[in-house]
Design an enzyme around this catalytic site. Structure first.
Site, PDB file in Angstrom:
ATOM      1  N   HIS A 182     -11.060  -1.903   3.755  1.00 20.46           N
ATOM      2  CA  HIS A 182     -10.852  -1.598   5.177  1.00 20.46           C
ATOM      3  C   HIS A 182     -11.487  -0.279   5.594  1.00 20.46           C
ATOM      4  O   HIS A 182     -11.408   0.101   6.758  1.00 20.46           O
ATOM      5  CB  HIS A 182      -9.350  -1.560   5.454  1.00 20.46           C
ATOM      6  N   ASP A 183     -12.038   0.475   4.637  1.00 25.22           N
ATOM      7  CA  ASP A 183     -12.700   1.745   4.959  1.00 25.22           C
ATOM      8  C   ASP A 183     -14.216   1.622   4.919  1.00 25.22           C
ATOM      9  O   ASP A 183     -14.921   2.608   5.155  1.00 25.22           O
ATOM     10  CB  ASP A 183     -12.318   2.829   3.937  1.00 25.22           C
TER      11      ASP A 183
ATOM     12  N   GLU B 135      -6.287   4.380  -5.663  1.00 30.70           N
ATOM     13  CA  GLU B 135      -7.504   4.721  -4.916  1.00 30.70           C
ATOM     14  C   GLU B 135      -7.857   6.134  -5.345  1.00 30.70           C
ATOM     15  O   GLU B 135      -7.267   7.099  -4.868  1.00 30.70           O
ATOM     16  CB  GLU B 135      -7.260   4.664  -3.405  1.00 30.70           C
TER      17      GLU B 135
ATOM     18  N   ASP C 208       0.866  -1.170   0.000  1.00 29.63           N
ATOM     19  CA  ASP C 208       0.000   0.000   0.000  1.00 29.63           C
ATOM     20  C   ASP C 208       0.907   1.225   0.000  1.00 29.63           C
ATOM     21  O   ASP C 208       1.687   1.426   0.932  1.00 29.63           O
ATOM     22  CB  ASP C 208      -0.880  -0.040   1.267  1.00 29.63           C
TER      23      ASP C 208
ATOM     24  N   ASP D 205      -2.566   4.814  -2.335  1.00 31.26           N
ATOM     25  CA  ASP D 205      -3.493   5.455  -1.396  1.00 31.26           C
ATOM     26  C   ASP D 205      -3.789   6.918  -1.732  1.00 31.26           C
ATOM     27  O   ASP D 205      -2.868   7.694  -2.024  1.00 31.26           O
ATOM     28  CB  ASP D 205      -2.850   5.389   0.001  1.00 31.26           C
TER      29      ASP D 205
END
Ligand code: TEU
Ligand code: CA
Length: 560
Positions: free
Chosen positions: A328-329, A254, A98, A197
């Site tokens: 995960h969000d 993302e 990430d 990210d």
């Protein structure tokens, strides 16, 4: 459509803190991932995206990195990481790290040097402005994006996220070189690539204007001044040329808020990234501009239009998409799509299959394959997530009672995705021998890997079967490279589409309602050959074709 290894893969996201704890401290770690690799092999996974495990004060659980070259001790050592890369590679699994380079941690030595010496080169690695030059932008986690620079009288630094996550100043060429060096360092270790990210925030509007306020705090969303701003393309082009381009790697951006028309700029052969996550068809709760606790009504029809629109655009532009329902969000997919009394084996596997067979690379989030549900947190003090804690306060300030605030926050909380992975019907769900950092969900006795692996009709085995069909069956080419064509468009609660290749057609039909439906009359001289179903299904073509509530079927379609 060009063939690529990452188009033919099934990816799985690991949130390392919650995956598996190998040393009994209640926190998941890298050795825990190594120990569970064979589980992922058994599931049929070829790519693992691991959320950050680098040195971090964990204000945002690793998305605040203080050393891009060192594993955080709670996750293990750099030697463990090397072993993980090796162990994954032996099993034919590529690892995606990430890449968090919009910001770092305030404990990173760059920020520490910037604070210590106004004349240091690191001072310009951050977005720093004088008190009279600040904007009214609201950070994603609440409050102003500007925080006073420690040790300074009148200077402030910008942070799109928490104040402990100072934004990096991409306008500075030396900083950019430091980042490219780090990226190449990891690519040289043989990793498969990166999930990138919060990449849409790299460029700030250099005029730093104020915007009309959109909330009672008098602030305006930071997205207006910092998301997808003109000029971001120059940074992303240089980034790709200096790093990714020189490796056979995959990058997944993302990229919230990229307009559909700009997709080819961002992804594909000539794009900044191999693919970008598409968030356009999440269920529509309050987003941009509206308070997050506003729950909007939605219909299957409207939602399905968004999915089709997305697939259509991707096809037109010839680009590929990482299809996902959870990360995960996010809250758990079943809780976002269904009321509690509608969450069952059928609805869980239907929504899973609907997404899984779309054109693109499926991304499964840890626990999704077990049907894990939202956290069963009963006390707001138990929340861990920085955003959730802020939202709880926002809800109280909006006059929610404590129990209403808890309920509103839990519906969307990022902690929902972060409860420990459920491995066994044992204390702490077999995640750890010690009390985990976030409580295990109440339903772990029923929903866990060991129990589900032994049950032929479990959600886990349904996911295994889906993966096997996409990866290993005679339908592999169609399901990977086949065209996407929506069908049965006149039906309200049916989501159905064809994958089509070289004269062959495979159809996915989802009965997206708690009611059976007869489909026979909608078929025109079509013969179905069953490939997969989440329910009893008759292959006898003489019988009426009826789908039970939330039934999904995958069939090969031929002319009668
Ligand atoms: O998320 C970026 C981002 O925009 C999210 O804050 C998103 O809007 C929100 O989580 C939806 O609830 C990335 C990471 O995925 C997230 O975990 C980090 O907190 C964030 O960047 C900062 O690094
Ligand atoms: Ca541990």
């Amino acid at each position: 459509m060009e063939k690529k290894w990452w188009k033919e893969a099934v990816a799985y996201q690991i949130y390392p803190k919650s995956f598996y704890d190998s040393n009994g401290d209640g926190i998941g770690d890298l050795r825990g991932i190594i120990e569970k690799l064979d589980y992922l092999v058994d599931l049929g996974i070829n790519i693992i995206w691991i959320s950050p495990f680098f040195k971090s004060p964990m204000v945002d659980n690793g998305y605040d990195i203080s050393d891009y070259y060192a594993v955080d001790p709670i996750f293990g050592s750099n030697a463990d990481l090397e072993e993980l890369i090796e162990a994954a590679s032996q099993r034919g699994i590529k690892l995606l790290f990430d890449l968090v380079v919009n910001h770092c941690s305030d404990q990173h030595e760059w920020f520490q040097k910037a604070i210590a010496d106004p004349n240091s080169k690191e001072r310009d690695y951050f977005v720093i402005r004088k008190a009279d030059q600040l904007t009214n932008w609201r950070s994603i986690f609440g409050g102003s994006v500007w925080t006073k620079l420690p040790g300074s009288e009148d200077e402030y630094y910008m942070h799109v996220f928490a104040k402990e996550q100072p934004d990096l100043n991409w306008e500075n060429p030396e900083l950019r070189q430091e980042i490219y060096k780090m990226i190449n360092y990891w690519l040289d270790k043989g990793i498969g690539g990166f999930r990138v990210d919060a990449i849409v925030y790299l460029k700030k509007n250099q005029a730093f204007p104020d915007f009309p306020s959109d909330g009672p705090d008098g602030l305006a969303s930071v997205n207006l001044g910092s998301q997808n701003q003109a000029g971001i393309g120059e940074f992303l082009t240089e980034l790709k040329a200096a790093t990714f381009q020189n490796y056979d790697c995959v990058t997944v951006g993302e990229a919230f808020g990229v307009p559909l028309a700009q997709l080819p700029e961002y992804s594909g052969e000539n794009g900044y990234f191999s693919m970008i996550f598409d968030f356009s068809y999440d269920v529509p709760d309050g987003t941009n501009g509206e308070p997050w606790y506003v729950r909007k009504p939605w219909t299957v029809k409207e939602w399905q239009q968004k999915v089709y629109q997305s697939q259509k655009i991707l096809k037109e532009f010839g680009i590929w998409s990482p299809n996902h329902m959870e990360n995960h969000d996010s809250a758990r997919v079943v809780n976002r799509f269904f009321e509690a009394d509608q969450i069952n084996f059928a609805s869980t596997t239907m929504i899973g299959a609907l997404d899984f067979f779309l054109r693109g690379t499926p991304f499964i989030y840890q626990g999704q394959e077990l049907g894990m549900k939202n956290a069963t947190i009963k006390d707001p003090n138990v929340f861990d997530d920085i955003q959730t804690k802020d939202q709880y306060q926002v809800a109280l300030a909006a006059n929610f009672s404590t129990s209403e605030a808890l309920k509103a926050v839990l519906h969307r909380s990022r902690d929902n995705a972060r409860t420990p992975m459920q491995w066994q019907d044992e204390i702490y769900a077999g995640f750890s021998s010690a009390q985990p950092w976030l409580p295990v969900n109440d339903d772990y006795r029923e929903y866990n890997v060991a129990t589900e692996r032994n049950d032929a009709n479990s959600i886990l085995n349904f996911y295994r079967r889906m993966i096997e069909i996409r990866q290993k069956s005679a339908y592999r080419e169609i399901l990977i490279y086949g065209d996407f064509r929506p069908v049965y468009l006149d039906l309200d609660n049916i989501v159905a589409y064809d994958r089509h290749l070289a004269g062959k057609t495979v159809r996915v039909i989802c009965n997206f309602q708690n009611q059976a439906i007869e489909l026979q009359k909608y078929r025109q001289n079509e013969k179905y050959q069953l490939i997969l179903s989440n329910d009893a299904y008759s292959t006898n073509q003489e019988q009426l074709l009826q789908l039970n509530p939330y039934q999904v079927i995958l069939v090969e379609v031929t002319e009668q």
